[in-house]
Design a protein around this motif. Structure first.
Motif, PDB file in Angstrom:
ATOM      1  N   SER A  97       0.849  -1.191   0.000  1.00  0.00           N
ATOM      2  CA  SER A  97       0.000   0.000   0.000  1.00  0.00           C
ATOM      3  C   SER A  97       0.884   1.239   0.000  1.00  0.00           C
ATOM      4  CB  SER A  97      -0.942  -0.031   1.215  1.00  0.00           C
ATOM      5  OG  SER A  97      -1.865   1.039   1.174  1.00  0.00           O
ATOM      6  N   THR A  98       0.375   2.351   0.479  1.00  0.00           N
ATOM      7  CA  THR A  98       1.118   3.611   0.434  1.00  0.00           C
ATOM      8  C   THR A  98       0.932   4.404   1.718  1.00  0.00           C
ATOM      9  OG1 THR A  98       1.266   5.759  -0.699  1.00  0.00           O
ATOM     10  CG2 THR A  98      -0.846   4.676  -0.737  1.00  0.00           C
ATOM     11  N   THR A  99       1.929   5.184   2.072  1.00  0.00           N
ATOM     12  CA  THR A  99       1.816   6.069   3.231  1.00  0.00           C
ATOM     13  C   THR A  99       0.889   7.236   2.939  1.00  0.00           C
ATOM     14  OG1 THR A  99       3.783   7.312   2.529  1.00  0.00           O
ATOM     15  CG2 THR A  99       4.126   5.482   4.053  1.00  0.00           C
ATOM     16  N   GLY A 100       0.507   7.420   1.679  1.00  0.00           N
ATOM     17  CA  GLY A 100      -0.420   8.480   1.329  1.00  0.00           C
ATOM     18  C   GLY A 100      -1.791   8.325   1.964  1.00  0.00           C
ATOM     19  N   VAL A 101      -2.096   7.139   2.513  1.00  0.00           N
ATOM     20  CA  VAL A 101      -3.408   6.934   3.135  1.00  0.00           C
ATOM     21  C   VAL A 101      -3.604   7.839   4.350  1.00  0.00           C
ATOM     22  CG1 VAL A 101      -3.582   4.562   2.312  1.00  0.00           C
ATOM     23  CG2 VAL A 101      -2.584   5.014   4.576  1.00  0.00           C
ATOM     24  N   TYR A 102      -2.506   8.377   4.918  1.00  0.00           N
ATOM     25  CA  TYR A 102      -2.624   9.219   6.107  1.00  0.00           C
ATOM     26  C   TYR A 102      -2.951  10.675   5.780  1.00  0.00           C
ATOM     27  CZ  TYR A 102      -0.431   5.357   8.661  1.00  0.00           C
ATOM     28  OH  TYR A 102      -0.131   4.136   9.222  1.00  0.00           O
ATOM     29  N   GLY A 103      -2.764  11.085   4.534  1.00  0.00           N
ATOM     30  CA  GLY A 103      -2.960  12.486   4.205  1.00  0.00           C
ATOM     31  C   GLY A 103      -1.906  13.360   4.865  1.00  0.00           C
ATOM     32  N   ASP A 104      -2.205  14.636   4.965  1.00  0.00           N
ATOM     33  CA  ASP A 104      -1.268  15.569   5.597  1.00  0.00           C
ATOM     34  C   ASP A 104      -1.343  15.425   7.119  1.00  0.00           C
ATOM     35  OD1 ASP A 104       0.533  17.686   6.017  1.00  0.00           O
ATOM     36  OD2 ASP A 104      -1.126  19.117   6.183  1.00  0.00           O
ATOM     37  N   PRO A 150      -5.112   6.814  12.659  1.00  0.00           N
ATOM     38  CA  PRO A 150      -6.193   6.604  11.681  1.00  0.00           C
ATOM     39  C   PRO A 150      -5.814   7.173  10.311  1.00  0.00           C
ATOM     40  CG  PRO A 150      -7.049   7.527  13.732  1.00  0.00           C
ATOM     41  CD  PRO A 150      -5.556   7.621  13.808  1.00  0.00           C
ATOM     42  N   VAL A 151      -6.326   6.542   9.273  1.00  0.00           N
ATOM     43  CA  VAL A 151      -6.069   7.043   7.923  1.00  0.00           C
ATOM     44  C   VAL A 151      -6.986   8.232   7.647  1.00  0.00           C
ATOM     45  CG1 VAL A 151      -5.303   4.799   7.087  1.00  0.00           C
ATOM     46  CG2 VAL A 151      -7.713   5.431   6.857  1.00  0.00           C
ATOM     47  N   ARG A 152      -6.496   9.119   6.771  1.00  0.00           N
ATOM     48  CA  ARG A 152      -7.282  10.291   6.367  1.00  0.00           C
ATOM     49  C   ARG A 152      -6.853  10.669   4.953  1.00  0.00           C
ATOM     50  NH1 ARG A 152      -6.959  15.861   9.659  1.00  0.00           N
ATOM     51  NH2 ARG A 152      -5.044  15.977   8.416  1.00  0.00           N
ATOM     52  N   PRO A 153      -7.210   9.856   3.971  1.00  0.00           N
ATOM     53  CA  PRO A 153      -6.754  10.103   2.597  1.00  0.00           C
ATOM     54  C   PRO A 153      -7.324  11.404   2.060  1.00  0.00           C
ATOM     55  CG  PRO A 153      -8.471   8.431   2.622  1.00  0.00           C
ATOM     56  CD  PRO A 153      -8.115   8.699   4.057  1.00  0.00           C
ATOM     57  N   ARG A 177      -7.471   7.425  -1.578  1.00  0.00           N
ATOM     58  CA  ARG A 177      -8.724   6.761  -1.194  1.00  0.00           C
ATOM     59  C   ARG A 177      -8.854   5.405  -1.866  1.00  0.00           C
ATOM     60  NH1 ARG A 177     -10.499  12.248  -0.977  1.00  0.00           N
ATOM     61  NH2 ARG A 177     -11.209  12.304  -3.146  1.00  0.00           N
ATOM     62  N   ARG A 178      -8.339   5.254  -3.074  1.00  0.00           N
ATOM     63  CA  ARG A 178      -8.343   3.936  -3.716  1.00  0.00           C
ATOM     64  C   ARG A 178      -7.502   2.939  -2.919  1.00  0.00           C
ATOM     65  NH1 ARG A 178      -8.212   7.316  -8.368  1.00  0.00           N
ATOM     66  NH2 ARG A 178      -5.949   7.135  -8.638  1.00  0.00           N
ATOM     67  N   ARG A 179      -6.396   3.401  -2.354  1.00  0.00           N
ATOM     68  CA  ARG A 179      -5.546   2.523  -1.555  1.00  0.00           C
ATOM     69  C   ARG A 179      -6.238   2.127  -0.242  1.00  0.00           C
ATOM     70  NH1 ARG A 179      -1.124   0.029  -3.923  1.00  0.00           N
ATOM     71  NH2 ARG A 179       0.024   1.508  -5.232  1.00  0.00           N
TER      72      ARG A 179
END
Length: 292
Positions: free
Chosen positions: A108-115, A126-129, A135-137
């Motif tokens: 997957s990707t660390t991008g799922v956390y957002g800023d 918690p994730v915050r894409p 969001r696809r991830r």
């Protein structure tokens, strides 16, 4: 006499075999018969030469996936989602035919956390894409978790940051003089060497806890502009010009700007303590100092 028992190596099914997958093959082919799913028939000869058994199928076309069902109990899912939409249709198509009681590692990707505002955190955050790509991830992770719980399978999710290697450095960007953020606006970024990521994925097959997330990141604690500066110094290139965000957003693509809008520092304690990983490249400088 074999009493009807199967003889030979267990099978490993690999979905997607780009750079990281090709780096994985030498690490697993002695233990497994590695079957690589590719949608490109022209890659079959290359995959055979690397010691894999190519199988042409397309995650975008469910009708081509039926023969993957029950083909292997050990699976590495490296295939990215399709390039549009809010859900990962490819992973949804795959989950529909995955076997019960399998062992799957998903990249997957660390991008799922957002800023995250430069915060340092572990896998419990918690994730915050913040964009459809992330969001696809998240959708893929959720689909695979549901499959693993339903089927009694073991799932490990590796959240991966920017991947680098000798041939995966931002040299073209530096040669073009693409600007970076000013120090006041710069963001923290995370890294992993491609060879280390390949080794982490293999280790996760053996040692990951069920339904566990791992940050597949190194120990680098760098801002993005400092990373570009370090690569520029290594290759004798001018450092990128620095601009405030208000000016930079007029000069870079929306995708590049999205990467420059998220700041986070991911801890890798689980990687070391649970998987027992010892990174070959613990930080970006460990590679750069070996280069001419």
């Amino acid at each position: 006499m074999n009493n009807g028992k199967k003889i030979g190596k267990p099978r490993l099914l690999m979905l997607g075999c780009g750079d990281v997958g090709m780096r994985m093959l030498p690490l697993v082919r002695a233990r497994f018969r590695v079957i690589v799913v590719t949608s490109k028939p022209e890659r079959c000869a290359e995959l055979r030469a690397a010691g894999a058994i190519p199988l042409v199928a397309d995650l975008d076309r469910p009708a081509t996936l039926a023969r993957l069902a029950r083909l292997a109990q050990v699976i590495v899912h490296l295939a990215p989602p399709q390039s549009s939409g809010e859900t990962d249709r490819r992973t949804r198509n795959l989950a529909a035919i995955l076997p019960d009681r399998a062992n799957l590692v998903y990249i997957s990707t660390t991008g799922v956390y957002g800023d995250c505002g430069g915060a340092s955190f572990d896998e419990t955050r918690p994730v915050r894409p913040a964009n459809p790509r992330a969001r696809r991830r998240v959708d893929a992770e959720q689909v695979l978790r549901a499959w693993a719980r339903r089927s009694g399978s073991r799932l490990a999710i590796l959240r991966v940051p920017g991947i680098y290697a000798r041939d995966r450095l931002p040299l073209e960007r530096l040669q073009k003089g693409t600007p970076a953020l000013s120090a006041a606006d710069d963001v923290y970024t995370n890294h992993i060497h491609a060879d280390d990521l390949a080794a982490i994925a293999v280790r996760a097959l053996d040692r990951a806890r069920p339904l566990r997330v791992y940050h597949a990141v190194d120990d680098s604690d760098m801002k993005m502009g400092d990373y570009f500066d370090a690569v520029a110094r290594c290759f004798g290139l001018p450092p990128p010009p620095r601009l405030p965000r208000t000016e930079l957003q007029q000069q870079v693509t929306p995708m590049m700007l999205s990467f420059m809008s998220e700041s986070r520092r991911l801890r890798n304690d689980r990687l070391r303590n649970e998987l027992g990983v010892r990174l070959r490249y613990p930080h970006v400088g460990a590679l750069l100092e070996t280069l001419p």
